[in-house]
Design an enzyme around this catalytic site. Structure first.
Site, PDB file in Angstrom:
ATOM      1  CG  ASP A   1     -10.132  -1.304   4.465  1.00 21.08           C
ATOM      2  OD1 ASP A   1      -9.747  -1.599   3.318  1.00 21.08           O
ATOM      3  OD2 ASP A   1      -9.498  -1.587   5.494  1.00 21.08           O
TER       4      ASP A   1
ATOM      5  CD  GLN B   1      -3.298  -4.870   6.397  1.00 22.30           C
ATOM      6  OE1 GLN B   1      -3.222  -3.907   5.645  1.00 22.30           O
ATOM      7  NE2 GLN B   1      -3.869  -6.001   6.030  1.00 22.30           N
TER       8      GLN B   1
ATOM      9  CE  LYS C   1      -3.778  -2.468   2.130  1.00 22.26           C
ATOM     10  NZ  LYS C   1      -4.304  -3.055   3.354  1.00 22.26           N
TER      11      LYS C   1
END
Length: 290
Positions: free
Chosen positions: A120, A97, A53
């Protein structure tokens, strides 16, 4: 005749190139899209995802506000970090995460992120908006799957899509996206309670495997000419590799590609699309502040 391999790596590169162009345009208006990725602990797979990322952010010209916290970080400490990022107007997207260490409640953490920064697409507000067809950040992997199908010109209108797996991250949201009017597929969801899985998968014009178990889908379970999207990423031992393992999907790829008309490989199939769609969500979050 062997299936056409869907090159997710190239399609993702095209998406990122468009995002980079729009990011450059946004910067001329004084806004630099910024993503804060929070990693708690040193889970090797998570470290690898976060590194990917960070690399993508640099490539598209976005600001990277990565925060790495030790495994021992308390839930309260993590929530405090999220609160600070929520209040920081220069940060447009926040991503924690997963998985988190066992002493931290994942639901509480996801709920703490402001919906307008939840790139997300996991916050219940975004999930609810997705469900009823309102504007929302779409979860990255399911959105990436839809873009792959569109880019390859695979007709979803009236198609029977069978989704194997019912996770909140892939199975459920991709099923919703496939039933939207613009996609217009008929969807069957299969899971661990499904009896005679093959009887369903053999009916699929579009088969999406998202279970996280190697060789769940074998060639004899695929309808000839179907499109097969393999979301699984599984490490299996391989002494010929320097790492000692290799990555495979949920589909037994080599025999399956002799039956399907289109198929995604693992790696370089769905995986790169996930990060590309994340970059698109961060861009949207930044655009929404104008």
């Amino acid at each position: 005749m062997s299936a056409t391999i869907i090159d997710g790596f190239q399609i993702a590169a095209d998406v990122r190139a468009k995002v980079a162009a729009k990011t450059a345009e946004l910067k001329t208006k004084g806004v630099t899209p910024c993503l804060a990725v929070i990693l708690v602990g040193e889970n090797p797979a998570s470290v690898s995802y976060v590194t990917g990322k960070e690399k993508a952010l640099a490539e598209v010209g976005m600001a990277d506000r990565s925060i790495r916290l030790p495994e021992s970080t308390s839930e309260a400490e993590l929530l405090k970090v999220i609160d600070e990022l929520n209040d920081d107007s220069t940060v447009h997207g926040i991503l924690v995460q997963l998985p988190l260490p066992k002493h931290i409640n994942e639901d509480k953490v996801i709920m703490a992120i402001k919906p307008e920064k939840d790139v997300d697409g996991f916050h219940p507000v975004n999930v609810g908006n997705l469900m009823i067809g309102r504007k929302a950040f779409l979860p990255c992997t399911p959105h990436g799957i839809i873009v792959l199908l569109e880019t390859m010109g695979i007709n979803t209108n009236g198609a029977h899509a069978v989704v194997v797996g019912r996770s909140n991250i892939v199975g459920k949201p991709v099923s919703i996206l496939l039933t939207r009017r613009e996609t217009n597929a008929t969807v069957t969801i299969c899971h661990t309670g499904t009896k005679d899985l093959a009887s369903f998968t053999k009916q699929a014009d579009i088969l999406i495997a998202a279970v996280g178990k190697p060789n769940t889908i074998t060639a004899d379970m695929i309808k000839p000419g179907a499109t097969v999207i393999d979301v699984g990423v599984n490490r299996i031992p391989d002494s010929t590799k320097k790492s000692g393992f290799r990555l495979v999907g949920d589909v037994d790829f080599e025999p399956a590609k002799e039956v399907a008309s289109f198929i995604t490989p693992v790696p370089k199939g769905v995986g790169p699309m996930t990060i590309a769609m994340l970059m698109q969500n961060v861009l949207e979050a930044a655009e929404n502040t104008l």
